[in-house]
Design a protein around this motif. Structure first.
Motif, mmCIF file in Angstrom:
data_model
loop_
_atom_site.group_PDB
_atom_site.id
_atom_site.type_symbol
_atom_site.label_atom_id
_atom_site.label_comp_id
_atom_site.label_asym_id
_atom_site.label_seq_id
_atom_site.Cartn_x
_atom_site.Cartn_y
_atom_site.Cartn_z
ATOM 1 N N VAL A 249 0.863 -1.190 0.000
ATOM 2 C CA VAL A 249 0.000 0.000 0.000
ATOM 3 C C VAL A 249 0.893 1.230 0.000
ATOM 4 C CG1 VAL A 249 -1.991 1.085 1.098
ATOM 5 C CG2 VAL A 249 -1.578 -1.351 1.432
ATOM 6 N N PHE B 144 -13.662 8.303 -1.523
ATOM 7 C CA PHE B 144 -14.697 8.098 -0.509
ATOM 8 C C PHE B 144 -15.606 9.325 -0.438
ATOM 9 C CE2 PHE B 144 -10.935 5.731 1.369
ATOM 10 C CZ PHE B 144 -11.366 4.486 0.940
ATOM 11 N N GLN C 140 -4.662 10.030 4.866
ATOM 12 C CA GLN C 140 -3.766 9.204 4.044
ATOM 13 C C GLN C 140 -3.112 10.056 2.951
ATOM 14 O OE1 GLN C 140 -6.976 6.517 3.084
ATOM 15 N NE2 GLN C 140 -5.993 4.801 4.120
ATOM 16 N N ASP D 238 -1.915 -2.158 -4.084
ATOM 17 C CA ASP D 238 -3.082 -1.333 -3.799
ATOM 18 C C ASP D 238 -3.149 -0.147 -4.765
ATOM 19 O OD1 ASP D 238 -5.174 -0.865 -1.652
ATOM 20 O OD2 ASP D 238 -4.124 1.043 -1.511
ATOM 21 N N HIS E 269 -12.570 -7.445 -0.171
ATOM 22 C CA HIS E 269 -12.689 -6.923 1.187
ATOM 23 C C HIS E 269 -13.351 -5.552 1.230
ATOM 24 C CE1 HIS E 269 -9.249 -5.238 -0.722
ATOM 25 N NE2 HIS E 269 -9.128 -4.319 0.209
ATOM 26 N N ARG F 233 -17.345 -0.460 5.292
ATOM 27 C CA ARG F 233 -16.906 -1.684 4.644
ATOM 28 C C ARG F 233 -16.612 -2.802 5.629
ATOM 29 N NH1 ARG F 233 -12.259 0.722 0.972
ATOM 30 N NH2 ARG F 233 -11.648 1.546 2.979
#
Ligand code: GLC
Ligand code: CA
Length: 557
Positions: free
Chosen positions: A105, A147, A173, A205, A315, A396
Motif C-alpha cells: 500500500v 470516498f 492518508q 493497492d 474486502h 466496509r
C-alpha cells in the motif's frame, strides 16, 4: 504444456485466498487475530486447496482505514505478532505448497507516518518532497475522490505545513510523491525487504493512483508512469523470479490492459477483473448471463504470461461503479434494496449468501462459475462456508467480521469478551451457530465441500486455467455455456442463472463417432451424438463441468 511451465507460471492456475490476520484466529485471547493464529489454522486452507495467501495489511497502523493507513512499511503491527512470526508463517505455508503475498500500500502513508510528520514540520525537511504540496489547491471539487461520503476534495490544508497536500483516499492518508526518485527507491527497498523474508510478491493497492504523477511540478519532465511499473516488475524479477504483482486496477478494460505492459507482460502479472465481476452481478440480478458473456468477449487477453484475477467478493464494498446508473439500480434492487446495505451510492456492503436469501443451489452455481471461468480465482475469507455480513458494523467493515470456526463462543475465533473483538461477529441466520467451518468440514454436502471439490477439479483441469475459452451458442437464454480448449483437450461447463430448469443442445466438437462427455463434479456422463452435439438438462441454478473424451484419449482421470 511442459510441466515446468505450470510450476514456473504458478499464478496462472493458482487459488488465491485473501484474509485479514486480525479477524482470522486469535491465540492469546485479546480479541485480535494474530499471525500465530493463522499458522494454527493454515491446514484449513491447505485442505481447501488454496495455493496462495494474500495477507491484507499487517503493518503498524493507527487503524483508521483498517490497516491501509500505514506508519511503517517495514514493520509488523505488534498486536498481530512479530517479523519472526511472519517468517514462520511463510515456512508453514511453503511446507503445504502455498505461497504468501503481502498487500503493498504505497500510494499513501498514514498521516502519523514519521515521514509525513517530518514533511509537514518544515519546508526544509528531507521528507518534504516525499508528499505532494500546493500553496493553492487546484479546483477539483469532489471529482476523483474515492470516498465521496467522507471527503469532498483531494487537497487538505495542513496548518503545520502551511500548504495543501494531496490525498486520493481519506485525508489522513497523504499521497506519496512517486515522481520523486527517492520515494521510488524507497518503495523498491520495501519490496526487497519483504521478498527477502520470503514473500512471493504483492497485491498492489490502488495502482492507477500510485502511478499518478500529480506531484510533479512539471509533468512534461516525467517519463511515462508505466515505465515506473516496468521498473518495479523488473526489480521484482531480479530478486525473485517467481514473485508476482497482483494489481488493483478498477478501470475500463482497454485502460486496464495497459497495466499488463507489453505482450510479454512486463508490468503487472495479474489484474483483478473488476468489469467482469460487475457484469456478473448484473447477470445474476437479471437471471440471464448476457452481460457476463459480453464482458468475457470484450475482456482483452492477459499478457502471454499474465492472468486475470477473478472474484465474487473482495474486502471492500462490492463496487458497481462501472455499471450504468440504471444497471446499478437493477443490482441494488435485487441484492441490496435498503439504503444501509449500500455504500457511497455505488456499491454493496453485503456478502453473497444473504443477497441470495441463502439459496444454496444459487450460491454453488456462482462458485462453480468462478472456478470454471478463465482467470485465477481469488477468494475472500469466509466465502468457503457462506458467511454473511454484519450490517450493524460501520462501512466496509460489515464484511470484515471474524472468521467463524465453530458454533461456540465468538464462533471459536477468540476467547475474549465480545466487546473486545476488533469487529463484532455476525449473528442470526449467518452467525456461527449456523455457519462455521467445523460443521461443514466433514459434511460432504456442505458449501465448503463443494468449494473443495471445485478447487480440486479446477487444479486438475489445465484447460480451465491455461486454455482458450469459447462461449457456446444454444437456445436456453438463462444458461451460460462455455468450453475451454488446451492442447487438444476440452472442458465444457454449463451454468443455469435461473430458478427454472433448462434443456438445450450444444455443439461441443466436430462430427465424429465415439465422443464422450464425462462429468467432473459428480459421477456421470452425457451422451454425444455423432454430429458432435449433446442434449443437456440443468436443474434450477444447476451447474455441470464435463470433459470431452475423444476416441483413443488416454491417461484422463
Ligand atoms: C484500496 C483498498 C482499500 C483501501 C484503499 C486505500 O482500494 O482495497 O481497502 O481503503 O485502497 O488504501
Ligand atoms: Ca491476539
Amino acid at each position: 504444456m511442459r510441466l515446468t511451465q505450470t510450476a514456473d507460471l504458478w499464478w496462472k492456475s493458482a487459488v488465491v485466498y485473501c484474509l485479514d490476520i486480525e479477524t482470522f484466529f486469535d491465540t492469546n485471547g485479546d480479541g485480535v487475530g494474530d499471525i500465530r493464529g493463522l499458522g494454527q489454522r493454515i491446514d484449513h486452507l491447505a485442505e481447501l486447496g488454496v495455493t496462495c495467501l494474500w495477507l491484507m495489511p499487517f503493518y503498524p497502523t493507527p487503524d483508521r482505514d483498517d490497516g491501509y493507513d500505514i506508519t511503517d512499511f517495514y514493520g509488523v503491527d505488534p498486536r498481530l505478532g512479530t517479523h519472526g512470526d511472519i517468517v514462520e508463517l511463510i515456512r508453514l505455508a511453503a511446507d503445504r505448497g502455498m505461497r504468501v503475498i503481502a498487500d503493498l500500500v504505497v500510494n499513501h502513508t498514514s498521516d502519523q507516518h514519521p515521514w509525513f510528520q517530518s514533511a509537514r514540520s518544515s519546508r526544509e525537511s528531507p521528507y518534504r518532497d516525499w508528499y505532494v504540496w500546493r500553496d493553492t489547491p487546484p479546483e477539483d471539487g469532489p471529482e476523483g475522490v474515492v470516498f465521496p461520503d467522507q471527503e469532498d476534495s483531494l487537497w487538505q490544508f495542513d496548518e503545520q505545513a502551511g500548504q495543501y497536500y494531496l490525498h486520493r483516499f481519506y485525508k489522513h492518508q497523504p499521497d506519496l510523491n512517486v515522481a520523486n526518485p527517492e520515494v521510488r527507491e524507497e518503495i523498491s527497498r520495501v519490496m526487497g525487504f519483504w521478498l527477502e523474508l520470503g514473500m512471493s510478491g504483492f497485491r498492489v493497492d490502488a495502482v492507477p493512483f500510485l502511478l499518478e504523477t500529480a506531484g510533479a511540478t512539471d509533468a512534461s519532465d516525467l517519463p511515462d508512469p508505466h515505465d515506473y511499473l516496468r521498473d518495479l516488475r523488473a526489480m521484482l524479477a531480479r530478486r525473485n523470479g517467481q514473485a508476482v504483482l497482483l494489481g488493483e486496477v478498477n478501470l475500463p478494460y482497454p485502460e486496464t490492459q495497459k497495466f499488463f505492459g507489453d505482450e510479454d507482460g512486463d508490468e503487472l502479472t495479474m489484474c483483478f477483473d473488476f468489469i467482469g465481476m460487475q457484469q456478473l452481478y448484473l447477470s445474476l440480478a437479471r437471471s440471464e448471463p448476457g452481460p457476463l458473456i459480453k464482458a468475457l468477449r470484450e475482456r482483452p487477453k492477459a499478457a502471454e504470461e499474465g492472468q486475470w484475477g477473478t472474484f465474487i467478493r473482495n474486502h471492500d464494498e462490492l463496487t458497481l461503479d462501472k455499471l450504468t446508473d440504471d444497471e446499478r439500480q437493477e443490482v441494488f434492487k435485487a441484492f441490496g434494496p435498503e439504503e444501509h446495505m449500500q455504500l457511497y451510492g455505488r456499491g454493496l456492503r453485503r456478502r453473497l449468501p444473504p443477497m441470495f436469501g441463502n439459496d444454496q443451489a444459487r450460491l454453488r452455481m456462482v462458485y462453480s462459475l468462478l472456478f470454471s471461468m478463465p482467470g485465477t480465482p481469488v477468494l475472500f475469507y469466509g466465502e468457503e462456508i457462506g458467511m454473511g455480513e454484519n450490517l450493524a458494523v460501520e462501512g466496509r467493515n460489515a464484511v470484515r467480521t471474524p472468521m467463524q470456526w465453530t458454533e461456540g463462543f465468538n464462533g471459536g475465533f477468540s476467547v475474549a469478551d465480545p466487546a473486545d473483538l476488533t469487529v463484532p461477529m455476525v449473528d442470526g441466520e449467518f452467525g456461527p451457530d449456523n455457519v462455521n467451518v467445523a460443521a461443514q468440514r466433514r459434511d460432504p454436502d456442505s458449501l465448503m465441500s463443494w468449494i473443495r471439490l471445485l478447487i480440486q477439479e479446477y487444479r486438475a483441469c489445465p484447460e480451465l486455467s491455461w486454455g482458450d475459452c469459447t462461449v457456446l451458442e444454444h437456445d436456453a437464454p438463462a444458461v451460460f455455456a462455455h468450453k475451454s480448449d488446451f492442447e487438444g483437450c476440452t472442458v465444457v461447463a454449463v451454468h443455469n442463472f435461473s430458478d427454472q430448469p433448462a434443456e438445450f443442445t450444444l455443439a461441443v466438437a466436430g462430427a465424429g463417432p465415439g465422443l464422450r462427455l464425462i462429468d467432473l463434479l459428480k459421477v456421470g456422463e452425457a451422451e454425444v451424438a455423432d454430429d458432435g452435439t449433446t442434449r443437456l438438462e440443468l436443474e434450477p441454478y444447476g451447474a455441470r463441468w464435463l470433459r470431452l473424451l475423444r476416441p483413443g484419449d488416454r491417461y484422463v482421470i
